[in-house]
Design a protein around this motif. Structure first.
Motif, PDB file in Angstrom:
ATOM      1  N   UNK A   1       0.844  -1.206   0.000  1.00 46.80           N
ATOM      2  CA  UNK A   1       0.000   0.000   0.000  1.00 46.80           C
ATOM      3  C   UNK A   1       0.877   1.252   0.000  1.00 46.80           C
ATOM      4  N   UNK A   2       0.544   2.176  -0.916  1.00 39.57           N
ATOM      5  CA  UNK A   2       1.316   3.427  -0.991  1.00 39.57           C
ATOM      6  C   UNK A   2       1.149   4.251   0.286  1.00 39.57           C
ATOM      7  N   UNK A   3       2.224   4.891   0.741  1.00 34.31           N
ATOM      8  CA  UNK A   3       2.096   5.792   1.898  1.00 34.31           C
ATOM      9  C   UNK A   3       2.863   7.096   1.638  1.00 34.31           C
ATOM     10  N   UNK A   4       2.977   7.441   0.368  1.00 34.76           N
ATOM     11  CA  UNK A   4       3.824   8.596  -0.007  1.00 34.76           C
ATOM     12  C   UNK A   4       3.305   9.899   0.605  1.00 34.76           C
ATOM     13  N   UNK A   5       2.030  10.167   0.434  1.00 35.78           N
ATOM     14  CA  UNK A   5       1.465  11.435   0.914  1.00 35.78           C
ATOM     15  C   UNK A   5       1.489  11.468   2.440  1.00 35.78           C
ATOM     16  N   UNK A   6       1.129  10.331   3.048  1.00 43.47           N
ATOM     17  CA  UNK A   6       1.139  10.293   4.512  1.00 43.47           C
ATOM     18  C   UNK A   6       2.560  10.476   5.043  1.00 43.47           C
ATOM     19  N   UNK A   7       3.536   9.839   4.413  1.00 40.20           N
ATOM     20  CA  UNK A   7       4.927   9.958   4.879  1.00 40.20           C
ATOM     21  C   UNK A   7       5.411  11.408   4.795  1.00 40.20           C
ATOM     22  N   UNK A   8       5.025  12.075   3.695  1.00 42.47           N
ATOM     23  CA  UNK A   8       5.424  13.490   3.551  1.00 42.47           C
ATOM     24  C   UNK A   8       4.795  14.336   4.660  1.00 42.47           C
ATOM     25  N   UNK A   9       3.517  14.054   4.923  1.00 39.00           N
ATOM     26  CA  UNK A   9       2.807  14.807   5.964  1.00 39.00           C
ATOM     27  C   UNK A   9       3.460  14.562   7.317  1.00 39.00           C
ATOM     28  N   UNK A  10       3.709  13.311   7.601  1.00 35.42           N
ATOM     29  CA  UNK A  10       4.292  12.964   8.895  1.00 35.42           C
ATOM     30  C   UNK A  10       5.687  13.591   9.063  1.00 35.42           C
ATOM     31  N   UNK A  11       6.458  13.582   7.979  1.00 36.75           N
ATOM     32  CA  UNK A  11       7.793  14.182   8.023  1.00 36.75           C
ATOM     33  C   UNK A  11       7.696  15.659   8.351  1.00 36.75           C
ATOM     34  N   UNK A  12       6.765  16.305   7.713  1.00 36.85           N
ATOM     35  CA  UNK A  12       6.574  17.742   7.929  1.00 36.85           C
ATOM     36  C   UNK A  12       6.169  18.034   9.374  1.00 36.85           C
ATOM     37  N   UNK A  13       5.240  17.233   9.884  1.00 37.69           N
ATOM     38  CA  UNK A  13       4.786  17.449  11.267  1.00 37.69           C
ATOM     39  C   UNK A  13       5.913  17.148  12.255  1.00 37.69           C
ATOM     40  N   UNK A  14       6.704  16.132  11.934  1.00 41.39           N
ATOM     41  CA  UNK A  14       7.817  15.781  12.840  1.00 41.39           C
ATOM     42  C   UNK A  14       8.864  16.881  12.894  1.00 41.39           C
ATOM     43  N   UNK A  15       8.965  17.640  11.802  1.00 41.82           N
ATOM     44  CA  UNK A  15       9.929  18.751  11.791  1.00 41.82           C
ATOM     45  C   UNK A  15       9.373  19.973  12.535  1.00 41.82           C
ATOM     46  N   UNK A  16       8.155  19.828  13.067  1.00 42.50           N
ATOM     47  CA  UNK A  16       7.600  20.895  13.909  1.00 42.50           C
ATOM     48  C   UNK A  16       6.599  21.795  13.214  1.00 42.50           C
ATOM     49  N   UNK A  17       6.355  21.573  11.918  1.00 39.95           N
ATOM     50  CA  UNK A  17       5.389  22.423  11.216  1.00 39.95           C
ATOM     51  C   UNK A  17       3.966  21.996  11.548  1.00 39.95           C
TER      52      UNK A  17
END
Ligand code: 1GP
Length: 254
Positions: A1-17
């Motif tokens: 299962x693709x998780x590209x969009x979720x991974x990008x979102x999670x990365x962004x949130x983890x960076x504090x945004x």
């Protein structure tokens, strides 16, 4: 299962945004109108566009999503009211289970109908716990799903639902007061859910100014959603202010 969009979102949130998403209801705009609205939303600083609605009266869903996608460089996520609201033009889909309710149609029924189509269309599903919160009026979601919202004075009930969703493997929690809510999701409830769950929290419904958005962010919301603002007189100005508040936010959350 693709998780590209979720991974990008999670990365962004983890960076504090924190993020600001805007909902476009295909019943509210023509194809021509939505192209301009999508571009305007992008210029305001919106991060992501959602497309969907509790009950659609129009037949142009796929064309609408394609137009939104073509008009901007923003990610476009489906926010479907049912299994008919699918489009291969979207980047991903919030695979919403209305976990605050006990209606099997909204918990699993529509999901089963949509699953083979999601597979064939190649859309990325993001399992999302959708929780309806009492908001001072009967929302479209409440009426259409024939479910009761979680009482606003019972944050521990919201926490139990969010925890259950996390334990079931859902990737996002959406605390929804409903479009056009008289009262947005209480900050106390957001804070209690934030303290107990690790998955990102989306908050929407009845957020109409930057101060309200800031209150939700301070309580621990990761993603703010507005919809109706687009149709208000000073809506675009407000969206710009909300986007600036979300982008400038540095504290709170996990
Ligand atoms: C609906 O939470 C969204 O799902 C947006 O609500 O239209 O009240 O901004 P509003």
């Amino acid at each position: 299962m693709k998780t590209i969009v979720f991974d990008q979102l999670q990365g962004r949130l983890k960076r504090g945004s924190r993020c600001y998403w805007v909902l476009l209801d295909p019943d509210d705009f023509t194809i021509e109108q939505v192209k301009g609205i999508a571009r305007e939303s992008e210029s305001c600083g919106v991060d992501t566009l959602l497309v969907g609605g509790s009950l659609l009266h129009t037949m142009h869903f796929d064309e609408f999503v394609a137009a939104v996608k073509k008009a901007t460089s923003l990610p476009v996520l489906l926010f479907p009211g049912d299994s008919t609201q699918l489009s291969s033009h979207a980047d991903a889909l919030l695979y919403l289970s209305l976990v605050s309710g006990r209606n099997p149609t909204n918990l699993i029924g529509e999901h089963v109908k949509a699953a083979p189509l999601i597979r064939d269309l190649g859309i990325e599903p993001i399992p999302t716990a959708y929780m309806l919160i009492e908001s001072g009026t009967v929302s479209s979601v409440e009426f259409m799903s024939t479910t009761r919202p979680i009482p606003r004075s019972k944050p521990t009930i919201a926490v139990a639902h969010a925890l259950a969703a996390q334990y079931m493997g859902m990737r996002l929690v959406y605390l929804e007061a409903g479009s056009g809510a008289l009262q947005s999701v209480p900050a106390e409830m957001i804070a209690m859910v934030r303290a107990q769950v690790e998955i990102p929290i989306i908050v929407g419904g009845g957020i109409r100014d930057a101060a309200t958005a800031k209150e939700k962010l301070e309580a621990g919301a990761d993603i703010i959603v507005t919809g109706n603002l687009l149709r208000r007189k000073n809506g675009v100005e407000m969206m710009r202010e909300i986007a600036a508040t979300v982008q400038g936010f540095t504290g709170g959350g996990k």
